[in-house]
Scaffold this motif. Structure first.
Motif, PDB file in Angstrom:
ATOM      1  N   TYR A 326       0.803  -1.220   0.000  1.00 59.17           N
ATOM      2  CA  TYR A 326       0.000   0.000   0.000  1.00 59.17           C
ATOM      3  C   TYR A 326       0.838   1.272   0.000  1.00 59.17           C
ATOM      4  O   TYR A 326       0.306   2.360  -0.125  1.00 59.17           O
TER       5      TYR A 326
ATOM      6  N   SER B 241      -5.048  -2.057   4.567  1.00 61.16           N
ATOM      7  CA  SER B 241      -5.416  -2.413   3.200  1.00 61.16           C
ATOM      8  C   SER B 241      -6.922  -2.434   2.994  1.00 61.16           C
ATOM      9  O   SER B 241      -7.417  -1.911   2.004  1.00 61.16           O
ATOM     10  N   CYS B 404     -13.187  -0.577  -0.635  1.00 62.18           N
ATOM     11  CA  CYS B 404     -12.198  -1.237  -1.501  1.00 62.18           C
ATOM     12  C   CYS B 404     -12.929  -1.778  -2.729  1.00 62.18           C
ATOM     13  O   CYS B 404     -13.772  -2.665  -2.606  1.00 62.18           O
ATOM     14  N   THR B 435      -5.219   5.551  -3.126  1.00 58.39           N
ATOM     15  CA  THR B 435      -4.095   4.624  -3.186  1.00 58.39           C
ATOM     16  C   THR B 435      -4.628   3.221  -3.429  1.00 58.39           C
ATOM     17  O   THR B 435      -5.844   2.999  -3.495  1.00 58.39           O
ATOM     18  N   HIS B 436      -3.708   2.266  -3.574  1.00 56.99           N
ATOM     19  CA  HIS B 436      -4.128   0.905  -3.862  1.00 56.99           C
ATOM     20  C   HIS B 436      -3.638  -0.044  -2.770  1.00 56.99           C
ATOM     21  O   HIS B 436      -2.866   0.332  -1.888  1.00 56.99           O
ATOM     22  N   ALA B 437      -4.093  -1.263  -2.832  1.00 52.94           N
ATOM     23  CA  ALA B 437      -3.555  -2.333  -2.001  1.00 52.94           C
ATOM     24  C   ALA B 437      -3.734  -3.624  -2.788  1.00 52.94           C
ATOM     25  O   ALA B 437      -4.403  -3.647  -3.829  1.00 52.94           O
ATOM     26  N   ARG B 446      -8.378   1.821  -3.065  1.00 53.80           N
ATOM     27  CA  ARG B 446      -8.916   2.178  -1.747  1.00 53.80           C
ATOM     28  C   ARG B 446      -9.479   3.595  -1.788  1.00 53.80           C
ATOM     29  O   ARG B 446      -8.764   4.541  -2.070  1.00 53.80           O
TER      30      ARG B 446
END
Lengths: 484, 484
Positions: A326, B241, B404, B435-437, B446
């Motif tokens: 992340y 996350s 998510c 942002t991502h996870a 996210r």
């Protein structure tokens, strides 16, 4: 004052933000105006505040006026402020912008400004280029010396354990003097080094409480003989007890010979080294691996702020980096940027650089030097007062703005009682606050000049107060004691 | 504006303090007013700031106007603000009073207010009395979760090593899940536990990425079989996350059976637990040894602020205390007071309690709950947008204010590329930043609601932006990529 009404809820409305912030500014300015009128040490008993506060949080909001009314400056007995307007403004910007710059991409400005400011301060201290970003090293802002030492210790530890195996962690040894700040011992324990492997080498009057390089060498040889591994040596520029300065150059050569990490803790006196006449205390810094100093101690920067420089930033990253999915981003992966999260303990971090940046720009190096010299001159003045009164003596030679003195006891055995009574009498008056130390077995009173608001008249009044209380203590110790 | 002239030097003059502080208040209020107009992510290249700054510090002071002019909000791309006016005011008081409350005697008010506030927040979370001062436990304010975990880990480590010998430090094992924050691994390494003794147990979709108690039990049994010593288990309430919640009660029983320290990291979602409808996520907390949560994440408290509670404060003191002569005082020796320096890493500490105290009083529990519920409702709104568009899916069930989601790929193998392109297109627009996870092997985007200034219209605009960029990405992936 409609925006202060408390039946609306707008946690960050610009109008009420502005209005309420200005009320707090006025409140703090009043505090500075009147600070002399309040006792310096709180005369309160443990638990006093419980009786003033409800034991659960309020359910409904309260107006700011009510909250500030509860906030009497009388509550704050101990006012050890190396504060400045610029430091406050910088902190306001840090808080108002609320940047969370853990890595470059999260805030390029916070990251790059920190690098720039660390090079600025490094140059102000005339650090060798190897500690600057422009010379392959680099600096980072921490909150405290303890954090700075933990990161340096962890980097040193992991570099060595990488070679000799992690199971040898219990063989690593850390060295300082009996004058080194207790933070070194705490940090050593925190990073997993057994307390039995911490060497607090004795110092003495004969060399002004500086760490003796021959003693360090001997201790390291003995430890190696016992199957241990010397890891880390901490030298201090301006110890807490007496302002002692360890001989950096000679210690640097010992560290080099034993392949030991040399850290310089210049938390207090590092600030003075921006003045050419004090810079010689840092001679030998080129032999160190890392160095830290705290602008919040003596460089007009409000709490908290500790500068840490290292020659090989890669060692911080090796020891402290984490790269969870992340937080992955192309900037970090390019290796062209600094992710300060890998130079410190925590992930999140405040934008302290903006505070240092405002402090330096608003004052300029010129006034920062003026500030240091003013404090040193006040300390010289106090020292002269002490020297003129035959009942007293300056115990340790003054180097910076700390004067260590005592009442001369008739017999050496009485020194501690006599001077602790004097200190209690002075502090008990509520008009001043000093602390003590014990160096070379001698109980000393520490007069540390450095509060931003201290002027000549305060130093003179303090001395007058000390003389008055001394008279009482010398004549009728019991009486003076009762005042506390 | 005479007091702003820069040929005088008065670093803490009340008049210029007040005048300059109000200029900064106005500057920050303007920033809040206009924050929507600036791009959310900086569109700058590494090193950009070097070109704007001189490479040495200015020698002469500069007027505040010049300094602020350099301070364009454009510099701050990433604005993740759980800030509030009250949080800012509290931080101003902390900075303005500049209290350095390492022990009780240094600032009785700072110490006692912190104890009171920690009990307040503990009661807001309905923690068992054993975590409150009023019940024999107690709380302390740290800057970050990492510091809180380091202190808890050190206390757990030293308690065990005291019994089995320090040489066994290399046998200690720490447990978390693959969703646990990376801070646990960093903290474990920092306190000297070998990285090979860190267990990151896998989680899966099948139980919403929660840590499975049976897996923990099996891992501990295996480690014991291998001669290792299970030490510390970290359970998370609201993972980074995906917002997953570990089953505290079941994990607590495992920890008890293996005599392992259980820490609860509720950094993010702990704040939500002040609302009765979310409190069940903390069920089982009575089995933990320590718990931390960060008001700076979601409780309108400006950076930095992490609450840590422990049932046996003595264990912090055993592990972290130092008692050098220069800090000795009768209050500490009476054992009737708390010296917070022995509950944390550093010696020096800021007066964070006053910030939390102002935040709670100015808002009241009522509005703090309203704030949490508003964010959750915005997240529900966003979730509903996603659910209505068949091209998208919500990947992990939403529990708090984190959604998510992803674009459904035609084939599973394309999911990462498709969604990373979408994310780049959205962030590259400068109008929003997410942002991502990667959870269970799936790349997710996210959408974390929680910025104080976020309103319904922002959520709706974000969704519109996502839909637009999705259209581009789905039709001509190459084009969208170029926008970044």
């Amino acid at each position: 004052m409609g925006s202060l009404s408390f039946n609306t809820f707008s946690p960050l409305d610009p109008e009420s933000f502005s209005e309420e912030s200005k009320m707090v500014v006025d409140f703090i300015a009043d505090y500075y105006r009147n600070v002399e009128k309040y006792p310096v040490q709180s005369q309160v008993d443990p638990g006093y505040l419980m009786h003033h506060c409800p034991d659960t949080a309020p359910y409904c909001p309260e107006p700011l006026e009510t909250i500030l009314r509860d906030q009497s400056p009388n509550f704050f007995g101990y006012f050890q402020a190396n504060a400045s307007t610029a430091g406050f403004l910088g902190e306001m910007l840090c808080t108002g912008l609320n940047v969370v710059g853990f890595n470059w991409i999260a805030s390029p400005a916070a990251t790059e400004l920190e690098s720039i400011v660390m090079d600025w301060v490094g140059k102000m201290l005339m650090l060798p280029p190897s500690f600057l970003f422009s010379g392959g090293g680099g600096g980072v802002l921490h909150g405290s010396t303890c954090e700075a030492i933990i990161c340096s210790l962890a980097a040193a530890r992991d570099k060595v354990l990488e070679k000799i195996g992690h199971h040898k962690i219990t063989k690593l040894v850390v060295y300082g003097s009996d004058q080194t700040h207790s933070t070194l011992q705490k940090a050593s324990k925190l990073v997993g080094i057994p307390t039995s492997n911490f060497r607090s080498l004795p110092t003495s009057f004969s060399n002004d409480f500086a760490l003796c390089p021959d003693d360090v060498r001997a201790a390291m040889e003995e430890d190696i003989g016992a199957g241990l591994v010397p890891l880390f040596l901490c030298a201090t520029v301006g110890t807490t007890s007496s302002g002692a300065v360890d001989p950096l150059e000679a210690l640097g050569h010992v560290a080099k010979a034993f392949k030991v990490w040399l850290h310089i803790d210049a938390a207090y006196a590092g600030s003075a080294c921006i003045c050419p006449e004090f810079r010689h205390h840092l001679n030998g810094v080129e032999l160190a691996h890392s160095i830290s100093m705290n602008p919040h101690k003596w460089l007009l920067t409000n709490m908290d702020c500790c500068c840490l420089w290292i020659k090989e930033p890669k060692l911080f990253v090796d020891s402290l980096s984490t790269a969870p999915e992340y937080l992955r981003n192309s900037a970090s992966e390019s290796k062209k940027v600094i992710d300060y999260k890998d130079w410190q303990i925590a992930l999140s971090r405040r934008f302290r650089a903006i505070k240092v940046w405002v402090v330096i720009r608003r004052h300029g190096l010129d006034n920062l030097m003026f500030h240091i010299r003013s404090d040193v001159n006040l300390a010289k003045r106090f020292e002269a007062h002490v020297a003129k009164d035959p009942r007293f003596e300056v115990v340790v030679p003054r180097r910076f703005a700390l004067v260590c003195f005592r009442l001369r006891p008739k017999e050496e055995g009485e020194g501690t009682e006599l001077n602790s009574r004097l200190l209690m009498a002075v502090n008990g008056s509520g008009a001043a606050f000093m602390t003590h130390a014990v160096v070379g077995g001698i109980y000393i009173i520490r007069c540390a000049i450095g509060s931003t608001l201290t002027e000549t008249r305060h130093v003179d009044s303090l001395w007058k107060l000390i003389q008055e209380k001394a008279q009482l203590v010398l004549q009728e110790p019991g009486l003076a004691l009762e005042e506390d």
